[in-house]
Design an enzyme around this catalytic site. Sequence first.
Site, short mmCIF file in Angstrom:
data_model
loop_
_atom_site.label_atom_id
_atom_site.label_comp_id
_atom_site.label_asym_id
_atom_site.label_seq_id
_atom_site.Cartn_x
_atom_site.Cartn_y
_atom_site.Cartn_z
N CYS A 1 0.84 -1.20 0.00
CA CYS A 1 0.00 0.00 0.00
C CYS A 1 0.87 1.25 0.00
O CYS A 1 1.53 1.54 -0.98
CB CYS A 1 -1.00 -0.04 1.15
N HIS B 1 -3.56 -5.28 1.22
CA HIS B 1 -3.24 -5.65 2.59
C HIS B 1 -3.61 -7.11 2.80
O HIS B 1 -4.57 -7.62 2.20
CB HIS B 1 -4.03 -4.79 3.58
#
Length: 510
Positions: A336, A445
């Site tokens: 991310c 994630h």
Amino acid sequence: MQRENNYPCIMIQGTSSNAGKSVAVTALCRIFAKRGYKVAPFKSQNMSLNSYTTNEDAEIAMAQVLQAEAAGVEPSYNMNPILLKPKEDFISQVIVHGKPAGDMNFYHYQNNFRQEALAAIESSINALKEDYDVIVIEGAGSPAEINMLDKDLANMQIARMADADVILVADIDRGGVFASIAGTFSLLPEEDRNRIKGIIINKFRGNLDILMPGIRQIEEIVGVPVLGVLPYDDDLKLPEEDSASLSEHKYRGDGDVVIGVLRLPRISNFTDIDPLEYEPDVTIKLIEMDDEIGDVDALILPGTRNSVSDLVALKKSGHADKIVELSKKIPVFGICGGYQILGTMIHDEDHQESKHGTVEGLGLLDIETRFGEVEKVITQSNGILTGKGMFKDLEGELVEGYELHEGTSSINNSQALIKIVKGFGNDSKGYDGAVNGLVSGTYLHGIFHNFKFRRTFTDHVRSSKGMEKLGFGTDDFEDMKRSSIERLANIFEENVDMSIIDAKLVDIQR
């Protein structure tokens, strides 16, 4: 069967932050679920950078996800209606029912947004009461912050709203446990003191006989029984809720494979790293901004709430140049915000992320990230690995995760890590992540929660060190997490008198 309005709500509050509220709620969720109740965890307001995307495409704190797992139910935004995600300069992103409601400073949130927050909290409590037999509520910090009693959104205000009995948890490991219990009672209004039905002393390491005289005296002083003393247990392996707890774990594990993890100043979703700790021969080395990176076999840049500011911090610390140097020798992986940092440029003309605006990245992946083009991406995602780089043997393998990001990244799709089946990915055009030699990254994630992906990553490192690959055997992480939840529930039942808590369940209409 139509239920009457007599759902038991039990609330766990603490004498301080990190007293053990979250683990007590997790334990009770597991205990009640095993007894056949449909139980929901609840925390009205959580401040955390560790969050998750539910299947409603809503963002909630990771602690309530673990509690839902213990309860055997699907996580929902109603279990955490307000999530505060610190950004910078005393600004937090406010998440309401899983969606961003804006960036707010403390004054604006408390004085101008309070009624909206209370309405959202009450709506969620009522929704949970429709679907669950028992609601186990977690407080936040201490209920006795007398400067904040009229601003409370997490403790006794919620106990009154839900008509919940309260169990008070006190941490003996930090010292002054009896003073903290007595002080909490003395600072609360009588109405709120009367809600406290029992006390639990947590993190005890000594001889219980020595503690008993103090227990008897504190029961006389506050007029409430101590229900039990929970032992300190180093063997419990459960995700941490707060990044502050990372300071206690400079090194995790004791294996020959050393994976460095940059503790970025605004690190978020650090539970992405947890599964690597359970690889049999892996050590996780947490690297602070003022540390030397040192001798590591792989390096991970985790998620961050502010990738621009953390990129600037990396450059200032000298880590940026070292990462570029190491990328020629060892795997470097970004998740991310960490993935964005590995690119060539982060465009932030409108200063959505920070005061720094547009910043040049580390240039290890051929991606450019832009902020301000889309609303925050909040979704569960999955896709097929393209078979690039060290993951060439996993071509066609399905991986799952969740996305929480505000930037979009442009990339030549021939360099992508994943072909998206469900989700947003880099820029909603069907691909996610990027690969360039030993460097790779993704917006997903939870990527290392995919066992084959994680084992391929660590086996690549083992092979480069002349060690034998482990291959695809047992997923130790998932087994350990399940066993830790069961162990926690057993410890709680063995050491806490459940009779007062159980009395709350007598009138359930089932």
